[in-house]
Design a protein around this motif. Structure first.
Motif, short mmCIF file in Angstrom:
data_model
loop_
_atom_site.label_atom_id
_atom_site.label_comp_id
_atom_site.label_asym_id
_atom_site.label_seq_id
_atom_site.Cartn_x
_atom_site.Cartn_y
_atom_site.Cartn_z
N ILE A 159 0.83 -1.21 0.00
CA ILE A 159 0.00 0.00 0.00
C ILE A 159 0.86 1.26 0.00
N ILE A 160 2.02 1.20 0.66
CA ILE A 160 2.90 2.36 0.72
C ILE A 160 3.79 2.49 -0.51
N ILE A 161 4.46 1.39 -0.88
CA ILE A 161 5.44 1.41 -1.96
C ILE A 161 4.79 1.42 -3.34
N GLY A 162 3.70 0.66 -3.50
CA GLY A 162 3.06 0.51 -4.81
C GLY A 162 2.74 1.83 -5.50
N PRO A 163 1.98 2.74 -4.86
CA PRO A 163 1.65 4.02 -5.53
C PRO A 163 2.88 4.86 -5.87
N ILE A 164 3.92 4.80 -5.04
CA ILE A 164 5.13 5.58 -5.33
C ILE A 164 5.80 5.07 -6.60
N ILE A 165 5.88 3.74 -6.74
CA ILE A 165 6.47 3.16 -7.95
C ILE A 165 5.67 3.59 -9.17
N TYR A 166 4.35 3.53 -9.06
CA TYR A 166 3.50 3.86 -10.20
C TYR A 166 3.61 5.33 -10.60
N PHE A 167 3.51 6.22 -9.65
CA PHE A 167 3.46 7.65 -9.97
C PHE A 167 4.80 8.23 -10.40
N GLN A 168 5.89 7.53 -10.14
CA GLN A 168 7.19 8.07 -10.57
C GLN A 168 7.35 8.01 -12.08
N ASP A 169 6.81 6.97 -12.72
CA ASP A 169 6.90 6.96 -14.19
C ASP A 169 5.70 6.27 -14.85
N LYS A 170 4.59 6.16 -14.07
CA LYS A 170 3.32 5.62 -14.58
C LYS A 170 3.45 4.20 -15.14
N GLY A 171 4.36 3.42 -14.56
CA GLY A 171 4.55 2.05 -15.04
C GLY A 171 3.99 1.03 -14.07
N SER A 172 4.12 -0.23 -14.43
CA SER A 172 3.63 -1.32 -13.60
C SER A 172 4.34 -1.33 -12.25
N ILE A 173 3.61 -1.72 -11.22
CA ILE A 173 4.19 -1.81 -9.88
C ILE A 173 5.13 -3.02 -9.78
N PHE A 174 4.76 -4.10 -10.46
CA PHE A 174 5.52 -5.34 -10.36
C PHE A 174 6.35 -5.61 -11.60
N TYR A 175 7.42 -6.36 -11.39
CA TYR A 175 8.22 -6.89 -12.50
C TYR A 175 8.18 -8.41 -12.37
N ASN A 176 7.64 -9.06 -13.37
CA ASN A 176 7.52 -10.52 -13.34
C ASN A 176 8.68 -11.12 -14.13
N ALA A 177 9.65 -11.68 -13.43
CA ALA A 177 10.88 -12.16 -14.05
C ALA A 177 10.83 -13.67 -14.25
N PRO A 178 11.00 -14.17 -15.47
CA PRO A 178 11.04 -15.63 -15.67
C PRO A 178 12.30 -16.21 -15.05
N ARG A 179 12.14 -17.28 -14.27
CA ARG A 179 13.27 -17.89 -13.58
C ARG A 179 13.14 -19.42 -13.60
N LEU A 180 14.28 -20.08 -13.39
CA LEU A 180 14.30 -21.53 -13.30
C LEU A 180 13.90 -21.97 -11.90
N GLY A 181 12.92 -22.84 -11.83
CA GLY A 181 12.47 -23.35 -10.54
C GLY A 181 12.91 -24.77 -10.31
N LYS A 182 12.29 -25.42 -9.36
CA LYS A 182 12.62 -26.82 -9.03
C LYS A 182 12.43 -27.70 -10.27
N ASP A 183 13.41 -28.60 -10.49
CA ASP A 183 13.41 -29.53 -11.62
C ASP A 183 13.45 -28.80 -12.96
N GLY A 184 13.89 -27.55 -12.96
CA GLY A 184 14.06 -26.81 -14.21
C GLY A 184 12.80 -26.18 -14.77
N GLU A 185 11.71 -26.25 -14.02
CA GLU A 185 10.47 -25.62 -14.49
C GLU A 185 10.57 -24.10 -14.40
N ILE A 186 10.07 -23.43 -15.43
CA ILE A 186 10.14 -21.96 -15.46
C ILE A 186 8.91 -21.37 -14.78
#
Length: 205
Positions: free
Chosen positions: A27-54
């Motif tokens: 609630i505190i960080i989200g709006p600050i991230i958005y209003f600084q450059d009007k972009g998405s709050i989250f970054y969804n990064a593809p990563r290797l998980g258990k047994d190599g699943e992405i």
């Protein structure tokens, strides 16, 4: 028994307890991230998980929209103190590690554990040599042996050796030690940035 059963139970219990506190951060960080450059709050990064699943690893977005992908010479992602790609709030959440807190959702989903090897990029799987693919035997962690004791001060290949050591020595006692050592490192803001800033264009990776 701990590795196969209780570790997951502890992950769920602690994550559910922490969830209300994370909502306050959101609630505190989200709006600050958005209003600084009007972009998405989250970054969804593809990563290797258990047994190599992405899977998609959740982070608070710390970089400007459409920031270029810069890698270190060993293929790991670049992380420098003077990185011009970071937003103002991005620099703060990187230094405090608040950018990693959305991974609480990954833990609840079962993609990640509180403690474990930090997840690699999907293309890193092609660069594993010898027994290095063993780091995929367990769920990746929000923090791990490297983050607790070295953070960003050692090369990627050396981190993998430590990941395999962690897997072989995995226990409740070791996880507790890593947890508290990580907390101390975050509070002291130790070794946040890479010490070798040799980089390359990811298109050549």
């Amino acid at each position: 028994m701990y590795k196969r059963f209780f570790k997951r139970i502890f992950d769920l219990i602690l994550s559910i307890i922490a969830l209300p506190f994370w909502f306050i951060i959101l609630i505190i960080i989200g709006p600050i991230i958005y209003f600084q450059d009007k972009g998405s709050i989250f970054y969804n990064a593809p990563r290797l998980g258990k047994d190599g699943e992405i899977f998609k690893m959740y982070k608070f977005r710390s970089m400007k929209i459409s920031a270029p992908d810069i890698r270190n010479e060993d293929g790991s992602t670049f992380n420098g103190e003077d990185d011009s790609r970071l937003t103002k709030i991005g620099k703060f959440i990187r230094k405090t590690s608040l950018d990693e807190t959305p991974q609480l959702l990954n833990i609840i989903k079962g993609d990640m554990s509180i403690i474990g090897p930090r997840p690699d990029l999907p293309e890193h799987k092609e660069l594993y040599e010898g027994n290095e693919e063993r780091k995929l035997e367990i769920r990746p962690g929000v923090s791990g042996f490297n983050q607790a004791y070295h953070r960003n001060t050692i090369p990627w290949k050396e981190r993998i050796k430590h990941d395999i050591y962690y897997i072989d020595e995995l226990s409740l006692c070791l996880d507790i030690k890593i947890f508290f050592k990580t907390a101390a490192s975050v509070l002291k803001r130790e070794d946040i940035y890479v010490t070798d800033n040799s980089t390359k264009d990811s298109s050549k990776f």
